[in-house]
Design a protein around this motif. Sequence first.
Motif, PDB file in Angstrom:
ATOM      1  N   ALA A   1       7.510   5.582  -7.931  1.00  0.00           N
ATOM      2  CA  ALA A   1       8.757   5.689  -7.181  1.00  0.00           C
ATOM      3  C   ALA A   1       8.991   4.418  -6.370  1.00  0.00           C
ATOM      4  O   ALA A   1      10.105   3.919  -6.260  1.00  0.00           O
ATOM      5  N   ARG A   2       7.936   3.886  -5.796  1.00  0.00           N
ATOM      6  CA  ARG A   2       8.060   2.658  -5.024  1.00  0.00           C
ATOM      7  C   ARG A   2       8.494   1.497  -5.907  1.00  0.00           C
ATOM      8  O   ARG A   2       9.354   0.701  -5.543  1.00  0.00           O
ATOM      9  N   ILE A   3       7.937   1.411  -7.118  1.00  0.00           N
ATOM     10  CA  ILE A   3       8.293   0.318  -8.023  1.00  0.00           C
ATOM     11  C   ILE A   3       9.753   0.412  -8.448  1.00  0.00           C
ATOM     12  O   ILE A   3      10.477  -0.571  -8.468  1.00  0.00           O
ATOM     13  N   SER A   4      10.228   1.620  -8.775  1.00  0.00           N
ATOM     14  CA  SER A   4      11.613   1.758  -9.216  1.00  0.00           C
ATOM     15  C   SER A   4      12.579   1.428  -8.079  1.00  0.00           C
ATOM     16  O   SER A   4      13.626   0.831  -8.290  1.00  0.00           O
ATOM     17  N   THR A   5      12.239   1.805  -6.840  1.00  0.00           N
ATOM     18  CA  THR A   5      13.075   1.482  -5.692  1.00  0.00           C
ATOM     19  C   THR A   5      13.134  -0.026  -5.489  1.00  0.00           C
ATOM     20  O   THR A   5      14.182  -0.603  -5.216  1.00  0.00           O
ATOM     21  N   PHE A   6      11.996  -0.676  -5.649  1.00  0.00           N
ATOM     22  CA  PHE A   6      11.920  -2.126  -5.493  1.00  0.00           C
ATOM     23  C   PHE A   6      12.824  -2.813  -6.506  1.00  0.00           C
ATOM     24  O   PHE A   6      13.573  -3.717  -6.173  1.00  0.00           O
ATOM     25  N   ALA A   7      12.797  -2.371  -7.749  1.00  0.00           N
ATOM     26  CA  ALA A   7      13.634  -2.966  -8.784  1.00  0.00           C
ATOM     27  C   ALA A   7      15.114  -2.775  -8.466  1.00  0.00           C
ATOM     28  O   ALA A   7      15.921  -3.682  -8.630  1.00  0.00           O
ATOM     29  N   ARG A   8      15.488  -1.598  -7.970  1.00  0.00           N
ATOM     30  CA  ARG A   8      16.884  -1.321  -7.644  1.00  0.00           C
ATOM     31  C   ARG A   8      17.346  -2.214  -6.496  1.00  0.00           C
ATOM     32  O   ARG A   8      18.437  -2.766  -6.510  1.00  0.00           O
ATOM     33  N   ASP A   9      16.476  -2.415  -5.496  1.00  0.00           N
ATOM     34  CA  ASP A   9      16.825  -3.272  -4.370  1.00  0.00           C
ATOM     35  C   ASP A   9      17.058  -4.707  -4.815  1.00  0.00           C
ATOM     36  O   ASP A   9      17.945  -5.385  -4.314  1.00  0.00           O
ATOM     37  N   LEU A  10      16.261  -5.183  -5.770  1.00  0.00           N
ATOM     38  CA  LEU A  10      16.446  -6.537  -6.276  1.00  0.00           C
ATOM     39  C   LEU A  10      17.811  -6.683  -6.941  1.00  0.00           C
ATOM     40  O   LEU A  10      18.498  -7.672  -6.762  1.00  0.00           O
ATOM     41  N   GLN A  11      18.233  -5.700  -7.689  1.00  0.00           N
ATOM     42  CA  GLN A  11      19.530  -5.753  -8.343  1.00  0.00           C
ATOM     43  C   GLN A  11      20.657  -5.804  -7.320  1.00  0.00           C
ATOM     44  O   GLN A  11      21.594  -6.579  -7.441  1.00  0.00           O
TER      45      GLN A  11
ATOM     46  N   ALA B   1      11.598 -11.172  -3.014  1.00  0.00           N
ATOM     47  CA  ALA B   1      10.341 -10.575  -3.470  1.00  0.00           C
ATOM     48  C   ALA B   1       9.212 -10.898  -2.493  1.00  0.00           C
ATOM     49  O   ALA B   1       8.406 -10.033  -2.146  1.00  0.00           O
ATOM     50  N   LYS B   2       9.141 -12.126  -2.018  1.00  0.00           N
ATOM     51  CA  LYS B   2       8.084 -12.526  -1.094  1.00  0.00           C
ATOM     52  C   LYS B   2       8.226 -11.832   0.262  1.00  0.00           C
ATOM     53  O   LYS B   2       7.230 -11.427   0.869  1.00  0.00           O
ATOM     54  N   ARG B   3       9.466 -11.657   0.718  1.00  0.00           N
ATOM     55  CA  ARG B   3       9.679 -10.932   1.978  1.00  0.00           C
ATOM     56  C   ARG B   3       9.239  -9.477   1.849  1.00  0.00           C
ATOM     57  O   ARG B   3       8.577  -8.929   2.736  1.00  0.00           O
TER      58      ARG B   3
ATOM     59  N   LEU C   1       6.819  -8.760 -10.453  1.00  0.00           N
ATOM     60  CA  LEU C   1       6.036  -7.531 -10.311  1.00  0.00           C
ATOM     61  C   LEU C   1       4.701  -7.833  -9.643  1.00  0.00           C
ATOM     62  O   LEU C   1       4.005  -8.771 -10.037  1.00  0.00           O
ATOM     63  N   TYR C   2       4.352  -7.017  -8.634  1.00  0.00           N
ATOM     64  CA  TYR C   2       3.057  -7.119  -7.982  1.00  0.00           C
ATOM     65  C   TYR C   2       2.233  -5.888  -8.330  1.00  0.00           C
ATOM     66  O   TYR C   2       2.670  -4.767  -8.100  1.00  0.00           O
ATOM     67  N   VAL C   3       1.073  -6.108  -8.922  1.00  0.00           N
ATOM     68  CA  VAL C   3       0.151  -5.018  -9.252  1.00  0.00           C
ATOM     69  C   VAL C   3      -0.976  -5.061  -8.227  1.00  0.00           C
ATOM     70  O   VAL C   3      -1.813  -5.962  -8.248  1.00  0.00           O
ATOM     71  N   PHE C   4      -0.970  -4.088  -7.330  1.00  0.00           N
ATOM     72  CA  PHE C   4      -1.893  -4.114  -6.205  1.00  0.00           C
ATOM     73  C   PHE C   4      -3.265  -3.593  -6.600  1.00  0.00           C
ATOM     74  O   PHE C   4      -3.395  -2.659  -7.375  1.00  0.00           O
ATOM     75  N   LYS C   5      -4.306  -4.225  -6.028  1.00  0.00           N
ATOM     76  CA  LYS C   5      -5.690  -3.864  -6.299  1.00  0.00           C
ATOM     77  C   LYS C   5      -6.266  -3.133  -5.086  1.00  0.00           C
ATOM     78  O   LYS C   5      -6.448  -3.745  -4.027  1.00  0.00           O
ATOM     79  N   TYR C   6      -6.535  -1.856  -5.271  1.00  0.00           N
ATOM     80  CA  TYR C   6      -7.046  -1.057  -4.170  1.00  0.00           C
ATOM     81  C   TYR C   6      -8.549  -0.785  -4.268  1.00  0.00           C
ATOM     82  O   TYR C   6      -9.143  -0.277  -3.323  1.00  0.00           O
ATOM     83  N   TRP C   7      -9.151  -1.086  -5.423  1.00  0.00           N
ATOM     84  CA  TRP C   7     -10.536  -0.670  -5.621  1.00  0.00           C
ATOM     85  C   TRP C   7     -11.495  -1.268  -4.594  1.00  0.00           C
ATOM     86  O   TRP C   7     -12.378  -0.585  -4.092  1.00  0.00           O
ATOM     87  N   ARG C   8     -11.366  -2.551  -4.268  1.00  0.00           N
ATOM     88  CA  ARG C   8     -12.305  -3.155  -3.330  1.00  0.00           C
ATOM     89  C   ARG C   8     -12.251  -2.446  -1.980  1.00  0.00           C
ATOM     90  O   ARG C   8     -13.281  -2.084  -1.408  1.00  0.00           O
ATOM     91  N   GLU C   9     -11.055  -2.242  -1.487  1.00  0.00           N
ATOM     92  CA  GLU C   9     -10.899  -1.590  -0.184  1.00  0.00           C
ATOM     93  C   GLU C   9     -11.494  -0.185  -0.189  1.00  0.00           C
ATOM     94  O   GLU C   9     -12.226   0.213   0.730  1.00  0.00           O
ATOM     95  N   ILE C  10     -11.197   0.580  -1.239  1.00  0.00           N
ATOM     96  CA  ILE C  10     -11.658   1.966  -1.306  1.00  0.00           C
ATOM     97  C   ILE C  10     -13.169   2.036  -1.512  1.00  0.00           C
ATOM     98  O   ILE C  10     -13.870   2.798  -0.840  1.00  0.00           O
ATOM     99  N   VAL C  11     -13.687   1.255  -2.449  1.00  0.00           N
ATOM    100  CA  VAL C  11     -15.120   1.299  -2.750  1.00  0.00           C
ATOM    101  C   VAL C  11     -15.935   0.816  -1.557  1.00  0.00           C
ATOM    102  O   VAL C  11     -16.975   1.414  -1.219  1.00  0.00           O
TER     103      VAL C  11
END
Length: 219
Positions: free
Chosen positions: A3-13, A32-34, A71-81
């Motif tokens: 849902a977050r990704i689709s909202t982000f794409a709509r905002d860019l448009q 995108a950077k902001r 597109l930003y693909v976030f990495k959560y594994w380090r933080e969680i592990v």
Amino acid sequence: MMARISTFARDLQLATAGIAPENIARELAAFAKRELLRAIHEGEASDQFDRYVNGRVGVPEESVQPPGPILYVFKYWREIVEFALETLTERSPEKSGRYKQSWFVMLPGGGRVQDIDAIPINATVIICNDQPYSRKIDVGHMRMSVPPGVVEDGRKAVLSRYGNIVTAKRTMIQLPNGYVLKGRFRRGYRPYARKKLRKDTQAGAQMTYPALVLSMKVS
């Protein structure tokens, strides 16, 4: 997350409406950077990520060809592990320190993880302790300086902090070259402790180890 990704794409448009064509790429990159900095600052996203611009990994946002995507693909594994390992370590008894120092991360099939950042986003992550008395500590069969339920408490802590993005469960697993039981029985000290060996704890059986199993939620 989707849902977050689709909202982000709509905002860019929407953000590109009314912008001169020669300026769209620059505005897309800036926006995108902001949004990235805002999401990280507000705790919506990890500061570890891979960046894809028009399908190219690692290139700067300014190289975007409209309409993108960026597109930003976030990495959560380090933080969680790292949080899970810290919780389990703090919860461990420390008479000799051996058990406390024996937590490790592995993937299904027995391969121990050397680089947490290399764990795929869709992987199943297992955190376990390979000391031969780890099950006795966890289930409370032996008297320790800490109460039983080490792995369960780790599971609850992970879900309390990261339950919106990860699932966590406690299970029993066999380890490659795991400890082979000798079949010697000593009744536990807790009320209603069993009075005899179960089939899976008799001589020659391979021990099962308490483990914390993590996987990312798919939405």
